[in-house]
Motif scaffolding. Structure first.
Motif, PDB file in Angstrom:
ATOM      1  N   PRO A   1       0.850  -1.283  -0.116  1.00 11.55           N
ATOM      2  CA  PRO A   1       0.063  -0.136  -0.122  1.00 11.55           C
ATOM      3  C   PRO A   1       0.752   1.419   0.061  1.00 11.55           C
ATOM      4  O   PRO A   1       2.072   1.493   0.525  1.00 11.55           O
ATOM      5  CB  PRO A   1      -0.663   0.041   1.173  1.00 11.55           C
ATOM      6  N   ARG A   2       0.280   2.287  -0.544  1.00 10.82           N
ATOM      7  CA  ARG A   2       0.775   3.520  -0.782  1.00 10.82           C
ATOM      8  C   ARG A   2       0.463   4.462   0.581  1.00 10.82           C
ATOM      9  O   ARG A   2       0.865   5.626   0.711  1.00 10.82           O
ATOM     10  CB  ARG A   2       0.443   4.510  -1.912  1.00 10.82           C
ATOM     11  N   VAL A   3      -0.308   3.952   1.327  1.00  4.42           N
ATOM     12  CA  VAL A   3      -0.783   4.732   2.491  1.00  4.42           C
ATOM     13  C   VAL A   3      -0.160   4.043   3.816  1.00  4.42           C
ATOM     14  O   VAL A   3      -0.270   2.925   4.207  1.00  4.42           O
ATOM     15  CB  VAL A   3      -2.477   4.427   2.886  1.00  4.42           C
ATOM     16  N   TYR A   4       0.477   5.094   4.537  1.00  2.71           N
ATOM     17  CA  TYR A   4       1.211   4.496   5.714  1.00  2.71           C
ATOM     18  C   TYR A   4       0.710   5.382   6.838  1.00  2.71           C
ATOM     19  O   TYR A   4       0.189   6.180   6.894  1.00  2.71           O
ATOM     20  CB  TYR A   4       2.793   5.254   5.567  1.00  2.71           C
ATOM     21  N   TYR A   5       0.662   4.281   7.738  1.00  5.26           N
ATOM     22  CA  TYR A   5      -0.117   4.780   9.054  1.00  5.26           C
ATOM     23  C   TYR A   5       1.186   4.985   9.998  1.00  5.26           C
ATOM     24  O   TYR A   5       2.279   4.179  10.148  1.00  5.26           O
ATOM     25  CB  TYR A   5      -1.054   3.563  10.000  1.00  5.26           C
ATOM     26  N   LEU A   6       0.874   6.081  11.023  1.00  9.59           N
ATOM     27  CA  LEU A   6       2.002   6.479  11.758  1.00  9.59           C
ATOM     28  C   LEU A   6       1.476   6.559  13.127  1.00  9.59           C
ATOM     29  O   LEU A   6       0.463   7.095  13.693  1.00  9.59           O
ATOM     30  CB  LEU A   6       2.466   7.802  11.507  1.00  9.59           C
TER      31      LEU A   6
END
Lengths: 161, 254
Positions: free
Chosen positions: B228-233
């Motif tokens: 995925p290109r969505v990163y959770y921080l």
């Protein structure tokens, strides 16, 4: 009202310095074992956005938020319809509304909460989405404070509907 | 060529759903179509309870399962990271809907005008305001779903505004019509607590590059290999001890 002790409780709240007294709701019988409070949901502004189609899609329905263990002790599961019945400790008046239980962990077992964004009966987008808890909060002697904010705390009992 | 990425700072997110509504307004998605969605998760037992809010846009995977199953090549991956649908090509077979592990695809069952919250051609105003349709009440102004930006071609393909055509599958486009103008996606622009960030990974000075240096970065269902290109921080991945406590219960009026 005065014969029931209302005058004494009412005037006691108007002293220049605040004095502790037993909360009026604690005078309710023992089977009204839960505290009812009300809250606002983050999506809504008071109750005047309930007919906003975009917002009430996210929060479609009233729910009685209740601790999982407290619900289990009453034989209730998530989504069950219940009667929430309040008791006015001064007049002995009882009022009740019907809503659905939502069990969560993030609430005290002796407390339930309902949001007050619902209870509309005319607008096609807002009606039939459950009641508002305001109709079962007592107003009057012993339940209104001297700062004119209304102490929306009352003892209730929750029973399967 | 930029390499776009989307960073969600879960330490900041307060679950207000502003991104969900911003997306719905910008893209005029129909009733029940939530291209952006915020999950509410609860962990632990009373009195030791933690809540976490997890926004979920389309992941714009680098190894997207929806592209592989599309029989007509309508779903495609752009070099700068966008995973988009060509609505001229989409035949509405809904294979992408089945293949996506994140559940971000929504099929358009109705004509766009019938898909809206107020069916604009109906006399719905009569019951609410006394008389007239909703269109008359706003003076027959250009209604939101006729945003001309959605009609334009991006990369010579019709990829914007997936809620505007009958019988196609729409999903989050990362607001390609805004990004091409140099604006951030609507959800990012409307986040009141700056939990959402969008930018170029190749630019070392960009906000997303700096945020990803902080550590505790994870991606949703990374073990499936979708990249995925969505990163959770920050926060925690949903799992057996992090349960969903809030769901939209109302049946979807598809």
């Amino acid at each position: 009202m005065k014969a029931l002790g209302a005058g004494q409780i009412y005037w006691q709240d108007y002293t220049p310095l605040p004095r502790w007294r037993k909360p009026t709701m604690d005078g309710s019988p023992a089977d009204f074992d839960l505290y009812l409070i009300s809250h606002k949901k983050i999506e809504f502004k008071q109750s005047r956005t309930t007919f906003n189609a975009l917002l009430n899609e996210l929060e479609p329905e009233q729910a009685v938020e209740m601790n999982t263990a407290a619900a289990a002790a009453r034989g209730l599961a998530d989504g069950d319809p219940v009667w929430v019945e309040s008791h006015n400790a001064i007049t002995g008046e009882k009022k009740r509304i019907k809503a659905k239980v939502k069990t969560i962990e993030g609430i005290r077992p002796d407390t339930i909460t309902m949001s007050h964004h619902y209870g509309f009966w005319v607008h096609p987008r807002a009606k039939d989405r459950g009641p508002t808890p305001n109709v079962i909060f007592p107003v009057g002697e012993g339940y209104i404070t001297n700062t004119a904010d209304q102490s929306y705390q009352v003892k209730v009992r929750v029973t399967q509907a | 060529m930029p390499r776009y990425a989307y960073v969600i700072d879960l330490n900041r997110c307060m679950g207000c759903n502003a991104c969900v509504e911003a997306c719905k307004i910008e893209n005029n998605t129909g009733e029940g179509m939530l291209w952006m969605y915020v999950f509410r998760l609860e962990k632990g037992k009373y009195p030791d309870v933690n809540w976490q809010f997890m926004p979920r846009p389309c992941m714009h995977c680098d190894n997207p399962p929806c592209v592989k199953v599309c029989p007509v090549g309508a779903r495609f991956k752009r070099e700068d990271g966008f995973t988009l649908t060509d609505f001229d090509r989409c035949i509405g077979c809904r294979f992408c809907e089945v293949s996506c592990p994140y559940g971000v695809n929504y099929f358009n069952w109705k004509k766009p005008k019938d898909n809206q919250y107020f069916a604009w051609h109906e006399e719905e105003g009569a019951g609410v305001y006394g008389s007239g349709s909703a269109g008359q009440i706003i003076g027959n102004a250009v209604v939101p779903y006729e945003n001309p930006d959605h009609k334009k071609l991006y990369g010579e393909r019709l990829v914007s505004g997936g809620a505007h055509y009958l019988g196609v599958v729409g999903k989050c486009t990362w607001c390609v019509h805004r990004v091409e103008k140099g604006l951030p996606p609507a959800c990012v622009a409307n986040c009141p607590v700056h939990a959402l960030h969008f930018g170029d990974l190749d630019d070392p000075g960009s906000e997303v590059s700096n945020l990803l240096k902080r550590g505790n970065v994870w991606r949703l269902l990374e073990e499936l290999g979708t990249e995925p290109r969505v990163y959770y921080l920050g926060g925690q991945q949903p799992g057996h001890d992090l349960r969903l406590w809030y769901t939209r219960r109302q049946e979807v009026k598809a």
